[in-house]
Design a protein around this motif. Structure first.
Motif, PDB file in Angstrom:
ATOM      1  N   MET A   1       0.813  -1.081  -0.066  1.00 24.18           N
ATOM      2  CA  MET A   1      -0.253   0.148   0.139  1.00 24.18           C
ATOM      3  C   MET A   1       0.819   1.113  -0.026  1.00 24.18           C
ATOM      4  O   MET A   1       0.510   2.305  -0.868  1.00 24.18           O
ATOM      5  N   GLN A   2       1.900   1.067   0.891  1.00 25.57           N
ATOM      6  CA  GLN A   2       2.673   2.359   0.814  1.00 25.57           C
ATOM      7  C   GLN A   2       3.465   2.682  -0.637  1.00 25.57           C
ATOM      8  O   GLN A   2       3.382   3.735  -1.039  1.00 25.57           O
ATOM      9  N   ASP A   3       3.861   1.475  -1.237  1.00 26.04           N
ATOM     10  CA  ASP A   3       4.481   1.670  -2.555  1.00 26.04           C
ATOM     11  C   ASP A   3       3.552   2.144  -3.541  1.00 26.04           C
ATOM     12  O   ASP A   3       3.815   2.872  -4.535  1.00 26.04           O
ATOM     13  N   LYS A   4       2.320   1.852  -3.360  1.00 25.17           N
ATOM     14  CA  LYS A   4       1.224   2.502  -4.325  1.00 25.17           C
ATOM     15  C   LYS A   4       0.515   3.782  -3.780  1.00 25.17           C
ATOM     16  O   LYS A   4      -0.336   4.379  -4.446  1.00 25.17           O
ATOM     17  N   GLY A   5       0.978   4.262  -2.604  1.00 23.47           N
ATOM     18  CA  GLY A   5       0.376   5.707  -2.176  1.00 23.47           C
ATOM     19  C   GLY A   5      -0.927   5.415  -1.596  1.00 23.47           C
ATOM     20  O   GLY A   5      -1.622   6.381  -1.653  1.00 23.47           O
ATOM     21  N   TYR A   6      -1.380   4.240  -1.211  1.00 21.90           N
ATOM     22  CA  TYR A   6      -2.702   4.088  -0.519  1.00 21.90           C
ATOM     23  C   TYR A   6      -2.413   4.229   0.901  1.00 21.90           C
ATOM     24  O   TYR A   6      -1.549   3.796   1.559  1.00 21.90           O
ATOM     25  N   ARG A   7      -3.479   5.135   1.497  1.00 20.28           N
ATOM     26  CA  ARG A   7      -3.238   5.239   2.941  1.00 20.28           C
ATOM     27  C   ARG A   7      -4.153   4.134   3.866  1.00 20.28           C
ATOM     28  O   ARG A   7      -3.934   3.683   4.894  1.00 20.28           O
ATOM     29  N   THR A   8      -5.434   3.902   3.285  1.00 21.94           N
ATOM     30  CA  THR A   8      -6.544   2.924   3.770  1.00 21.94           C
ATOM     31  C   THR A   8      -6.825   2.053   2.886  1.00 21.94           C
ATOM     32  O   THR A   8      -6.680   2.340   1.607  1.00 21.94           O
ATOM     33  N   LEU A   9      -7.643   0.947   3.256  1.00 26.56           N
ATOM     34  CA  LEU A   9      -7.959  -0.227   2.360  1.00 26.56           C
ATOM     35  C   LEU A   9      -9.028   0.457   1.683  1.00 26.56           C
ATOM     36  O   LEU A   9      -9.586   0.313   0.296  1.00 26.56           O
ATOM     37  N   THR A  10      -9.978   1.490   2.146  1.00 29.29           N
ATOM     38  CA  THR A  10     -11.028   2.127   1.234  1.00 29.29           C
ATOM     39  C   THR A  10     -10.538   2.984   0.288  1.00 29.29           C
ATOM     40  O   THR A  10     -11.229   3.110  -0.784  1.00 29.29           O
ATOM     41  N   ASP A  11      -9.227   3.317   0.143  1.00 27.19           N
ATOM     42  CA  ASP A  11      -8.579   3.934  -0.872  1.00 27.19           C
ATOM     43  C   ASP A  11      -8.650   3.035  -2.404  1.00 27.19           C
ATOM     44  O   ASP A  11      -8.523   3.399  -3.374  1.00 27.19           O
ATOM     45  N   PHE A  12      -8.640   1.611  -2.118  1.00 23.64           N
ATOM     46  CA  PHE A  12      -8.519   0.731  -3.409  1.00 23.64           C
ATOM     47  C   PHE A  12      -9.568  -0.210  -3.402  1.00 23.64           C
ATOM     48  O   PHE A  12      -9.727  -0.999  -4.359  1.00 23.64           O
ATOM     49  N   ARG A  13     -10.352  -0.320  -2.205  1.00 24.85           N
ATOM     50  CA  ARG A  13     -11.311  -1.694  -2.197  1.00 24.85           C
ATOM     51  C   ARG A  13     -12.272  -1.564  -3.412  1.00 24.85           C
ATOM     52  O   ARG A  13     -12.870  -0.500  -3.622  1.00 24.85           O
ATOM     53  N   GLY A  14     -12.323  -2.588  -4.439  1.00 25.18           N
ATOM     54  CA  GLY A  14     -13.360  -2.461  -5.166  1.00 25.18           C
ATOM     55  C   GLY A  14     -13.029  -1.999  -6.306  1.00 25.18           C
ATOM     56  O   GLY A  14     -13.774  -1.781  -7.193  1.00 25.18           O
ATOM     57  N   ARG A  15     -11.769  -1.260  -6.468  1.00 26.54           N
ATOM     58  CA  ARG A  15     -11.503  -0.371  -7.698  1.00 26.54           C
ATOM     59  C   ARG A  15     -10.559  -0.983  -8.839  1.00 26.54           C
ATOM     60  O   ARG A  15      -9.850  -0.543  -9.389  1.00 26.54           O
ATOM     61  N   LEU A  16     -10.841  -2.463  -8.823  1.00 27.73           N
ATOM     62  CA  LEU A  16     -10.178  -3.224  -9.970  1.00 27.73           C
ATOM     63  C   LEU A  16     -10.530  -2.592 -11.398  1.00 27.73           C
ATOM     64  O   LEU A  16     -11.802  -2.290 -11.572  1.00 27.73           O
ATOM     65  N   ARG A  17      -9.573  -2.208 -11.991  1.00 28.14           N
ATOM     66  CA  ARG A  17      -9.952  -1.930 -13.287  1.00 28.14           C
ATOM     67  C   ARG A  17     -10.196  -2.604 -14.361  1.00 28.14           C
ATOM     68  O   ARG A  17      -9.666  -3.783 -14.283  1.00 28.14           O
ATOM     69  N   THR A  18     -10.971  -2.408 -15.474  1.00 28.97           N
ATOM     70  CA  THR A  18     -11.145  -3.473 -16.440  1.00 28.97           C
ATOM     71  C   THR A  18     -10.531  -2.499 -17.685  1.00 28.97           C
ATOM     72  O   THR A  18     -10.062  -1.413 -17.535  1.00 28.97           O
ATOM     73  N   LEU A  19     -10.421  -3.161 -18.949  1.00 27.67           N
ATOM     74  CA  LEU A  19      -9.605  -2.695 -19.940  1.00 27.67           C
ATOM     75  C   LEU A  19     -10.740  -2.103 -20.927  1.00 27.67           C
ATOM     76  O   LEU A  19     -11.636  -2.580 -21.120  1.00 27.67           O
TER      77      LEU A  19
END
Ligand code: YRO
Length: 310
Positions: free
Chosen positions: A292-310
């Motif tokens: 998460m640190q490498d990716k710049g996220y602070r909390t789980l809500t910053d990325f939860r469910g945000r899987l990108r599609t193409l």
């Protein structure tokens, strides 16, 4: 980085839970988990009466995961209910209880007892429990699932969850989501249980590796990660108001991150915990923090469910 998660009235300081069945059959195992880095713990699926389970060897590991046909060895629901009565819910980690009755009647009797006890636990009803002879497991029988959940909702008057087997067809994702959507008591779904009835062969011995069912058993570990992620994402999409617990193939912060990215609120660790022991939970937690640190996220809500599609 903050790994805290609050869901269905429980507070976890990190999203890691043991998968039901792993390191959770006895009070000693549960206490070891409670003293580990786990954010919460869940008991082995219980039945009305104690069960010895299947003859050994009934578990085996391979380079890519595991196979098991344990046969529901457990101390009986009263043992786990007693542990839950004595548990320090106020200051301890959240406690989840897995239930897997051998019949509709057994499930109703256990769920009524859990309702009566009115403990601040979350119940995970295992839908891989056996069905009538000649019928597939409950989770693969949509009418039986709907009937079971309707009956359980009458005797257990609080939110509960279900442990789902993996599905492999969009029509099945939809049919099961419709069943769950029709049951307001379902607060969470745990995807997935092991992939049923796999066969691992020992080449030297030219033999199966577990004794029950002529070698057939539930598959876990690396083998199941893509299927687990698909089930998490598909049920999270179809059931926006319910939580999805991700389970399957988590052995580092990377797969934990993937499950949460796919929509999981929290995750369960099975095969890796069985093989490495409770220390793996601190390792996975730390790896998730670094990622998460490498990716710049602070909390789980910053990325939860945000899987990108193409
Ligand atoms: C497969 C059943 C024995 C009916 C349920 C218990 C269970 C077991 C087990 O106790 O064999 N193993 C799993 O990987 N998942 C399960 O849900």
């Amino acid at each position: 980085v903050d790994l805290a998660v609050a869901w269905l009235g429980i507070q976890m300081d990190n999203p890691l839970i043991n998968a039901s069945g792993v390191m959770c059959r006895t009070v000693e195992e549960l206490e070891a988990l409670r003293h580990s880095a786990a954010g919460a713990l869940i008991t082995k699926s219980c039945t009305l009466e104690p069960r010895k389970g299947n003859p050994e060897p009934r578990y085996a590991s391979t380079a890519l995961g595991s196979i098991n046909s344990m046969g529901l060895p457990n101390a009986g629901y009263r043992y786990y209910l007693d542990y839950a009565r004595r548990y320090d819910h106020e200051h301890g980690k959240p406690l989840l209880m897995s239930v897997s009755g051998m019949s509709l009647e057994d499930n109703l009797e256990m769920m009524a007892a859990f309702d009566e006890a009115a403990l601040p636990v979350l119940v995970e009803l295992n839908l891989s429990c056996p069905n009538l002879p000649g019928k597939p497991q409950i989770g693969y029988d949509f009418e039986a699932s709907a009937r079971l959940l309707a009956e359980v909702s009458k005797v257990y008057r609080r939110p509960f969850g279900v442990k789902l087997p993996p599905y492999f067809d969009p029509v099945h994702f939809g049919e099961m989501a419709d069943v769950l959507d029709g049951c307001p008591s379902i607060g969470f779904v745990t995807c997935i249980n092991s992939i049923g009835n796999g066969l691992v062969i020992d080449l030297e011995r030219e033999s199966v590796v577990i004794r029950p069912k002529d070698g057939l058993g539930g598959i876990g570990g690396d083998y199941v990660l893509p299927t687990a992620l698909a089930n998490v994402r598909e049920f999270a999409r179809r059931l926006p108001g319910r939580h999805v617990i991700g389970c399957g193939g988590i052995r580092s912060g990377r797969e934990a991150f993937m499950h949460i990215l796919a929509g999981a609120t929290v995750v369960q660790v099975g095969t890796c915990l069985y093989e490495e022991g409770p220390a793996c939970l601190a390792r996975i937690r730390d790896e998730l923090v670094y990622l998460m640190q490498d990716k710049g996220y602070r909390t789980l809500t910053d990325f939860r469910g945000r899987l990108r599609t193409l």
